[in-house]
Design a protein around this motif. Structure first.
Motif, mmCIF file in Angstrom:
data_model
loop_
_atom_site.group_PDB
_atom_site.id
_atom_site.type_symbol
_atom_site.label_atom_id
_atom_site.label_comp_id
_atom_site.label_asym_id
_atom_site.label_seq_id
_atom_site.Cartn_x
_atom_site.Cartn_y
_atom_site.Cartn_z
ATOM 1 N N CYS A 97 8.959 -1.187 -92.180
ATOM 2 C CA CYS A 97 9.651 -0.314 -93.796
ATOM 3 C C CYS A 97 11.381 -0.869 -93.054
ATOM 4 C CB CYS A 97 10.245 1.365 -93.578
ATOM 5 S SG CYS A 97 10.377 2.030 -91.669
ATOM 6 N N PRO A 98 11.610 -0.501 -95.236
ATOM 7 C CA PRO A 98 12.190 -1.558 -95.214
ATOM 8 C C PRO A 98 14.447 -1.027 -94.558
ATOM 9 C CG PRO A 98 11.676 0.119 -97.213
ATOM 10 C CD PRO A 98 11.119 -0.320 -96.386
ATOM 11 N N LEU A 99 13.504 0.677 -94.542
ATOM 12 C CA LEU A 99 15.244 -0.092 -93.253
ATOM 13 C C LEU A 99 14.493 1.164 -92.469
ATOM 14 C CD1 LEU A 99 18.484 0.900 -96.202
ATOM 15 C CD2 LEU A 99 17.807 -1.080 -94.689
ATOM 16 N N MET A 100 15.288 0.976 -91.215
ATOM 17 C CA MET A 100 15.538 2.160 -89.908
ATOM 18 C C MET A 100 17.015 2.499 -89.586
ATOM 19 S SD MET A 100 12.051 1.369 -88.274
ATOM 20 C CE MET A 100 11.977 -0.295 -87.868
ATOM 21 N N SER A 101 16.770 3.359 -89.375
ATOM 22 C CA SER A 101 18.141 3.530 -88.910
ATOM 23 C C SER A 101 18.296 3.249 -87.522
ATOM 24 C CB SER A 101 18.852 5.016 -89.339
ATOM 25 O OG SER A 101 17.966 5.471 -88.797
ATOM 26 N N LEU A 102 19.741 3.051 -87.860
ATOM 27 C CA LEU A 102 20.317 1.784 -85.801
ATOM 28 C C LEU A 102 19.414 1.378 -85.188
ATOM 29 C CD1 LEU A 102 21.498 5.802 -84.835
ATOM 30 C CD2 LEU A 102 22.551 3.791 -85.459
ATOM 31 N N VAL A 103 18.489 1.129 -85.780
ATOM 32 C CA VAL A 103 17.192 -0.306 -85.430
ATOM 33 C C VAL A 103 16.832 -1.350 -86.237
ATOM 34 C CG1 VAL A 103 15.052 -0.505 -84.954
ATOM 35 C CG2 VAL A 103 15.851 1.983 -85.222
ATOM 36 N N ASP A 104 17.232 -2.258 -85.623
ATOM 37 C CA ASP A 104 18.009 -3.928 -85.727
ATOM 38 C C ASP A 104 16.283 -4.733 -86.288
ATOM 39 O OD1 ASP A 104 19.210 -6.353 -83.777
ATOM 40 O OD2 ASP A 104 19.774 -5.577 -85.556
ATOM 41 N N LEU A 105 15.100 -3.611 -85.878
ATOM 42 C CA LEU A 105 13.654 -4.156 -87.119
ATOM 43 C C LEU A 105 13.525 -4.645 -87.727
ATOM 44 C CD1 LEU A 105 12.112 -4.614 -83.331
ATOM 45 C CD2 LEU A 105 12.968 -5.791 -83.989
ATOM 46 N N THR A 106 14.352 -4.637 -89.069
ATOM 47 C CA THR A 106 13.009 -4.193 -90.353
ATOM 48 C C THR A 106 13.738 -6.214 -91.311
ATOM 49 O OG1 THR A 106 15.128 -4.213 -92.110
ATOM 50 C CG2 THR A 106 14.813 -2.291 -90.335
ATOM 51 N N LEU A 107 11.981 -6.247 -92.450
ATOM 52 C CA LEU A 107 12.229 -7.344 -92.991
ATOM 53 C C LEU A 107 14.434 -7.905 -93.499
ATOM 54 C CD1 LEU A 107 10.961 -9.380 -94.090
ATOM 55 C CD2 LEU A 107 11.288 -8.016 -95.953
ATOM 56 N N PHE A 108 15.056 -6.581 -94.005
ATOM 57 C CA PHE A 108 16.568 -6.653 -94.115
ATOM 58 C C PHE A 108 16.774 -6.900 -93.524
ATOM 59 C CE2 PHE A 108 13.462 -5.249 -98.097
ATOM 60 C CZ PHE A 108 12.704 -6.199 -98.833
ATOM 61 N N GLY A 109 17.453 -6.043 -92.240
ATOM 62 C CA GLY A 109 18.336 -5.990 -91.420
ATOM 63 C C GLY A 109 18.784 -4.552 -92.728
ATOM 64 N N SER A 110 19.507 -3.400 -91.750
ATOM 65 C CA SER A 110 19.877 -1.843 -92.618
ATOM 66 C C SER A 110 21.192 -2.209 -92.769
ATOM 67 C CB SER A 110 19.239 -1.220 -90.661
ATOM 68 O OG SER A 110 20.720 -1.859 -89.897
ATOM 69 N N THR A 111 21.951 -3.233 -92.557
ATOM 70 C CA THR A 111 23.315 -2.659 -93.507
ATOM 71 C C THR A 111 23.294 -3.932 -94.112
ATOM 72 O OG1 THR A 111 24.620 -3.804 -92.132
ATOM 73 C CG2 THR A 111 24.165 -1.039 -92.028
ATOM 74 N N VAL A 112 25.328 -4.488 -94.326
ATOM 75 C CA VAL A 112 24.978 -5.523 -95.301
ATOM 76 C C VAL A 112 25.839 -6.230 -94.120
ATOM 77 C CG1 VAL A 112 27.718 -4.892 -95.515
ATOM 78 C CG2 VAL A 112 27.491 -6.039 -96.797
ATOM 79 N N GLU A 113 25.911 -5.857 -92.467
ATOM 80 C CA GLU A 113 26.472 -6.727 -91.384
ATOM 81 C C GLU A 113 25.315 -6.987 -90.360
ATOM 82 O OE1 GLU A 113 30.128 -6.387 -89.876
ATOM 83 O OE2 GLU A 113 31.032 -5.705 -92.183
ATOM 84 N N ASP A 114 24.044 -6.797 -90.895
ATOM 85 C CA ASP A 114 23.138 -6.480 -90.326
ATOM 86 C C ASP A 114 21.867 -8.112 -90.686
ATOM 87 O OD1 ASP A 114 20.772 -5.898 -88.236
ATOM 88 O OD2 ASP A 114 20.587 -4.333 -88.838
ATOM 89 N N ALA A 115 21.381 -9.076 -89.811
ATOM 90 C CA ALA A 115 19.915 -9.434 -90.807
ATOM 91 C C ALA A 115 19.236 -9.068 -89.924
ATOM 92 C CB ALA A 115 20.258 -11.113 -89.062
ATOM 93 N N GLY A 116 17.534 -9.459 -90.683
ATOM 94 C CA GLY A 116 16.447 -8.832 -90.591
ATOM 95 C C GLY A 116 15.725 -9.613 -89.864
ATOM 96 N N THR A 117 14.352 -9.416 -89.927
ATOM 97 C CA THR A 117 13.270 -9.712 -88.940
ATOM 98 C C THR A 117 13.220 -11.429 -88.868
ATOM 99 O OG1 THR A 117 11.522 -8.698 -89.761
ATOM 100 C CG2 THR A 117 11.806 -8.351 -88.181
ATOM 101 N N VAL A 118 13.063 -11.356 -90.607
ATOM 102 C CA VAL A 118 12.760 -13.271 -91.270
ATOM 103 C C VAL A 118 13.990 -13.875 -91.047
ATOM 104 C CG1 VAL A 118 11.867 -14.425 -92.982
ATOM 105 C CG2 VAL A 118 10.384 -12.716 -91.669
ATOM 106 N N GLU A 119 15.070 -13.466 -91.591
ATOM 107 C CA GLU A 119 16.467 -13.968 -91.231
ATOM 108 C C GLU A 119 16.743 -14.737 -90.498
ATOM 109 O OE1 GLU A 119 19.690 -12.229 -93.008
ATOM 110 O OE2 GLU A 119 20.919 -14.735 -91.812
ATOM 111 N N ASN A 120 15.922 -14.381 -89.007
ATOM 112 C CA ASN A 120 16.843 -14.246 -87.353
ATOM 113 C C ASN A 120 14.949 -15.451 -87.279
ATOM 114 O OD1 ASN A 120 18.902 -12.814 -87.164
ATOM 115 N ND2 ASN A 120 17.476 -10.688 -86.368
ATOM 116 N N ILE A 121 13.749 -15.691 -87.355
ATOM 117 C CA ILE A 121 13.580 -15.661 -86.943
ATOM 118 C C ILE A 121 11.758 -15.565 -87.760
ATOM 119 C CG2 ILE A 121 11.122 -16.633 -85.073
ATOM 120 C CD1 ILE A 121 13.555 -14.953 -83.664
ATOM 121 N N PRO A 122 11.190 -16.648 -88.208
ATOM 122 C CA PRO A 122 11.748 -18.556 -88.708
ATOM 123 C C PRO A 122 12.673 -18.974 -89.360
ATOM 124 C CG PRO A 122 9.427 -17.900 -89.910
ATOM 125 C CD PRO A 122 9.852 -15.716 -90.049
#
Ligand code: C2O
Length: 352
Positions: free
Chosen positions: A215-240
Motif C-alpha cells: 500500500c502507499p503508506l504504512m506508518s512506521l514501516v519502511d516498506l512502501t513504494l514511496f517511503g512514508s515521509t519526506v525523509e524516507d526512501a521507498g522500496t524501488v528507490e532503494n533497490i533496484p
C-alpha cells in the motif's frame, strides 16, 4: 507541510559530500520574478508520446535520439546559460539533490524521500519535451531501460558507442560486453551464471513491487513504494534504482579519465548522474515502475496525503520558460501526454 518550489535565490554551493564541494555551480538560471512564475498547464496534444524499451530501438530511432541529444549538447557550447542545454538539464539533478537549494534553512533533497517519484517524473517530462522540440518531433518519447525484463538486463547498446552523443566515458567497466546487470548491486560482483542472475533479478522485482509494497503508506514501516515521509526512501528507490546507478558509474576510488579520484561519476553520484545520457533512460523505467506498481492492484494507489499532493517543483519548459508544477498533476502519465509501450512483466510470476 507540502514542500514548496525551491527559492532560487537560496541556491548556493552544492556538495558532493560533507568535505567536498561540486567544482562548478549547479544553480539554475533565475527567472526575473520568482513570485510571478506561473503554474504549468499541459499543452493540448493530439497524440500520446510512447516510450519504448531501449533494447528494441531501431536504427532510425537511435539516429533521431542521438540527433536530439547532440543539439542539446551543442547549446552548452554557444549558450551555456540556456536552461534547455544539456549541462543545465543535468544540473537540475545536482541542485535538487546535492544541497543547491534550501527551504527555510533546510537543504532540499528529493532522494530518500516520498518526493522521489514525482520529482523525477516531472524532470523527465520536461527533458523529453525539450528533446522533441529540438528535433521538431512532438511525439518523441524517451526510451526506457527495461532492466526488469530478461531481455533488458544488460547495458543498452545504443549508449555504448564511443563518439556518439549518448556515450559517456565516465562509466564502470562492467557495463561492456553484454554483461548481465545485478539489480541488487552495491559494489560486489557476485560470481554466478547469467541465468541465475536473471532469476535473482526477477525475484527481487517481485519482492520490491509486490511483497514489500502492498500500500502507499504504512506508518512506521519502511516498506512502501514511496517511503512514508519526506525523509524516507521507498522500496524501488532503494533497490533496484540505486544499484543500477552504482553499477553504471565508475567505481568509487578508481581513477577517472582526467586523473581525478572517482566519486562514482557519472551515474553513481547525485551531482553528476544527469551528465550521463543513460540517466534519463534508467529513470524512464523507474517511472514506469510507478505505473506497473499501481497496475498490480490491491491497495496500490497514490498517496492521498495533502502534503505530498501539494508539494511543488520548479522547471523550465522546452521554450525556456519557467514554471511551477505540483505533485498532484503528475499522477497520470496519459494526462501528461505520454505512456509506456506495453511490455511483458515476467517478474509478476516470481513469487519467492
Ligand atoms: Cu535522482 Cu536516480 O536519482
Amino acid at each position: 507541510a507540502p514542500t514548496p518550489p525551491p527559492d532560487l535565490s537560496s541556491c548556493s554551493i552544492a556538495r558532493i559530500d560533507e568535505n567536498q564541494v561540486v567544482s562548478y555551480s549547479c544553480c539554475a538560471p533565475k527567472p526575473d520574478d520568482m513570485e510571478k512564475v506561473p503554474y504549468y498547464k499541459f499543452p493540448s496534444m493530439t497524440k500520446l508520446r510512447v516510450r519504448q524499451p531501449a533494447h528494441e530501438a531501431d536504427e532510425e530511432y537511435i539516429a533521431k535520439y542521438n540527433c536530439a541529444v547532440t543539439k542539446m549538447k551543442d547549446l552548452d557550447k554557444t549558450q551555456p546559460d540556456n536552461p534547455i542545454g544539456f549541462k543545465q538539464q543535468a544540473n537540475i539533478h545536482c541542485a535538487y539533490c546535492n544541497g543547491g537549494y534550501s527551504i527555510d534553512g533546510k537543504v532540499l533533497q528529493v532522494h530518500n524521500s516520498w518526493l522521489f517519484f514525482p520529482f523525477h517524473r516531472w524532470y523527465l517530462y520536461f527533458y523529453e519535451r525539450i528533446l522533441g522540440s529540438l528535433i521538431d518531433d512532438p511525439t518523441f518519447g524517451l526510451p526506457f531501460w527495461n532492466w526488469d525484463h530478461p531481455k533488458g538486463m544488460r547495458f543498452p547498446p545504443m549508449f555504448d558507442v564511443p563518439g556518439t552523443a549518448l556515450y559517456d566515458e565516465r562509466r564502470g567497466d562492467q557495463i561492456h560486453n553484454g554483461n548481465g546487470i545485478d539489480l541488487g548491486y552495491f559494489g560486489d560482483q557476485v560470481e554466478t551464471t547469467q541465468l541465475q542472475l536473471m532469476t535473482n533479478n526477477l525475484t527481487l522485482m517481485y519482492r520490491q513491487l509486490v511483497t514489500n509494497s502492498p500500500c502507499p503508506l504504512m506508518s512506521l514501516v519502511d516498506l512502501t513504494l514511496f517511503g512514508s515521509t519526506v525523509e524516507d526512501a521507498g522500496t524501488v528507490e532503494n533497490i533496484p534504482h540505486s544499484p543500477v546507478h552504482i553499477w553504471v558509474g565508475t567505481r568509487r576510488g578508481s581513477v577517472l579519465p582526467v586523473g581525478k579520484i572517482s566519486n562514482g561519476e557519472d551515474m553513481g553520484n547525485f551531482y553528476s548522474a544527469g551528465l550521463d545520457p543513460l540517466f534519463y533512460c534508467h529513470h524512464s523505467n523507474v517511472d514506469r515502475m510507478w505505473n506497473e506498481w499501481k497496475a498490480t492492484g490491491g491497495k496500490r494507489t497514490d498517496i492521498q496525503n495533502k502534503d505530498w499532493l501539494n508539494s511543488e517543483f520548479f522547471f523550465y519548459d522546452e521554450n525556456g520558460n519557467p514554471f511551477k508544477v505540483r505533485v498532484r498533476d503528475c499522477l497520470d502519465t496519459k494526462k501528461m501526454g505520454y505512456d509506456y509501450h506495453a511490455t511483458a512483466t515476467p517478474w509478476r510470476n516470481f513469487k519467492p
